[in-house]
Scaffold this active site. Structure first.
Site, PDB file in Angstrom:
ATOM      1  N   GLU A   1       0.848  -1.186   0.000  1.00 30.96           N
ATOM      2  CA  GLU A   1       0.000   0.000   0.000  1.00 30.96           C
ATOM      3  C   GLU A   1       0.883   1.236   0.000  1.00 30.96           C
ATOM      4  OE1 GLU A   1      -4.097  -1.136   2.446  1.00 30.96           O
ATOM      5  OE2 GLU A   1      -2.499  -0.023   3.441  1.00 30.96           O
TER       6      GLU A   1
ATOM      7  N   ASN B   1     -11.525  -4.639  12.179  1.00 30.43           N
ATOM      8  CA  ASN B   1     -11.329  -5.603  13.253  1.00 30.43           C
ATOM      9  C   ASN B   1     -12.688  -6.152  13.652  1.00 30.43           C
ATOM     10  OD1 ASN B   1      -8.406  -5.572  13.840  1.00 30.43           O
ATOM     11  ND2 ASN B   1      -8.798  -3.406  14.176  1.00 30.43           N
TER      12      ASN B   1
ATOM     13  N   ARG C   1     -14.025  -7.737  16.065  1.00 32.11           N
ATOM     14  CA  ARG C   1     -14.005  -8.111  17.483  1.00 32.11           C
ATOM     15  C   ARG C   1     -14.058  -6.832  18.303  1.00 32.11           C
ATOM     16  NH1 ARG C   1      -9.030  -6.100  18.393  1.00 32.11           N
ATOM     17  NH2 ARG C   1      -7.410  -6.432  16.831  1.00 32.11           N
TER      18      ARG C   1
END
Length: 452
Positions: free
Chosen positions: A200, A290, A292
């Site tokens: 990236e 994420n 979580r």
């Protein structure tokens, strides 16, 4: 209806989940390795079971053992916390197959977001801005060099399955890239079982800002505003604050809308975080999702009044969110400092026996930990031993309170990063809100070098 939850984790996040369970009248089950037998979270739980030897692959990563204990103990659900199995789709699927609720998203959403390459493709299709980069795994250093020429240096070399800064490195030239490629690919294979790499463009002077989202099973999605997570060492966060002192209200709203769009594109459920890089013109780019709860969730709880762990449990129970986006407001400012058992200058872990552990107190202070005096900190796990959270009516008040709290936080017997944290929050650049991801390299490390 969930009546008993097994927490497939350890330390402060296990203690955190147990606290919400107690408030909801839900029984909690802890699992612990031989190294964690005396950890406070084990005593906090209603039931506790030895999971195995200290090494994670024999204990906290032992999916079969965890599910066996959950079934034998009559658990209705498993909360994975963060790290370990929290973003493992095979574990989520195993829970589903065992008839146990997994307190998190479905395994298919994890698969899409677990691969950073696939996540980029999904977000691009959904219309969420992404950092310029390649869209397929890179197999060799030679191929990486060719792609780097197309993107332009400096670039970020990343492991597709990576996390916690593992398999990630900034490179500025062909020589650097060739040297870095093989070692990072090998680390990714070792830690994640997947050596897929991609590139990236490095966003210069970037800020790492993330949006917390909650999504129920009835199509309702809200965001809980933003967190500034730019103060990092080795690509791991050490200080976070909410809301960000940098972005405008218009950017905040746009990022929130983008995060909700991303969650809806995945048909996502439960708690999740969309992470963005933001440049100095406040252009923002999707970094990763994420799937979580995050380490830094307490600062969002402090400014919104929402118990995110409790919401995870409500959502897993099939309940609708009890509020809409218009019901949510930002109240004050919160800062979290992660206390690590490590050398504050080299950042090397510092395991050992804690002889003094005296945490700060006060109505504006929150301590999330599962450590106490006369306890051993082992080398087997992440060296974070506590999280210090403060809240103020303004950012200035929160900074003052954090400085005060850090000055009274006493840990002896091991080294901690408290001296580093004090220098960061005292620095004029931090106090001015100049908190880019290069802060530690730009401001803190020169202070250390000047001492030598």
């Amino acid at each position: 209806m969930i009546k008993k939850i097994l927490i497939a984790n350890r330390g402060e996040i296990a203690a955190r989940v147990i606290r919400s369970c107690k408030q909801l009248g839900i029984r909690s089950i802890a699992v612990f390795s031989e190294a964690d037998q005396k950890s406070p979270y084990v005593e906090m739980a209603d039931e506790a079971f030895l999971i195995g030897p200290p090494r994670v692959n024999e204990s906290y990563l032992n999916m079969d053992k965890i599910i066996t204990i959950a079934k034998e103990a009559g658990a209705d659900a498993i909360h994975p916390g963060y790290g370990f199995l929290s973003e493992n789709p095979a574990f989520a699927k195993s829970c589903e197959e065992a008839g146990i609720l997994f307190i998190g998203p479905r395994s298919d959403a994890m698969i899409k977001m677990g691969s950073k390459i696939e996540a980029r493709k999904t977000m691009k299709t959904a219309g969420v801005p992404i950092v310029p980069g390649n869209e397929a795994a890179i197999a060799t250093a030679e191929e990486a060099v060719r792609v780097a020429h197309e993107i332009g240096y400096p670039i970020m070399l990343k492991a597709s399955a990576g996390g916690g800064g593992i398999g990630m490195q900034v490179v500025h030239s062909d020589d650097e890239l060739i040297k870095a490629f093989a070692s990072n690919q090998k680390r990714a294979e070792t830690f994640f079982g997947d050596g897929s790499m991609f590139l990236e463009k490095k966003v210069e002077n970037a800020r790492h800002i993330e949006i917390q989202i909650l999504a129920d099973h009835h199509g309702n999605v809200v965001h809980l505003f933003d967190r500034e997570c730019s103060i990092q060492r080795r690509n791991q966060k050490v200080i976070e604050e909410a809301p960000s002192p940098f972005i405008s209200q218009a950017t905040r709203e746009a990022m929130g809308e983008a995060a909700v769009t991303a969650a809806k594109a995945l048909a996502y459920t439960n708690a999740g975080t969309i992470e963005f890089l933001v440049d100095n013109q406040q252009h923002f780019y999707f970094l990763e999702m994420n799937t979580r709860i995050q380490v830094e969730h307490p600062i969002t709880e402090e400014i919104t009044g929402v118990d995110i762990v409790a919401e995870q449990i409500h959502i897993a129970n099939g309940n609708k969110l009890s509020y809409s986006q218009d019901d949510l407001r930002i109240d004050g400012h919160a800062i979290e400092a992660r206390i690590y058992a490590e050398n504050p200058e080299t950042f090397f872990p510092s395991p050992g026996h804690i002889t003094v552990f005296d945490m700060p107190t006060g109505s504006f202070v929150r301590n999330d930990t599962s450590v106490r005096q006369d306890m051993d900190i082992t080398p087997y796990y992440d060296p974070m031993i506590s999280k210090l959270i403060v809240k103020g009516r303004t950012r200035e008040e929160a900074i003052t309170r954090m400085r005060q709290a850090l000055s009274t936080f006493r840990v002896e017997g091991i080294q901690t990063n408290i001296p580093m944290l004090e220098k960061v929050v005292e620095h004029e650049a931090f106090q001015a809100g100049d908190t880019t991801t290069s802060f530690v390299e730009q401001y803190y490390l020169p202070l250390i070098k000047s001492k030598k």
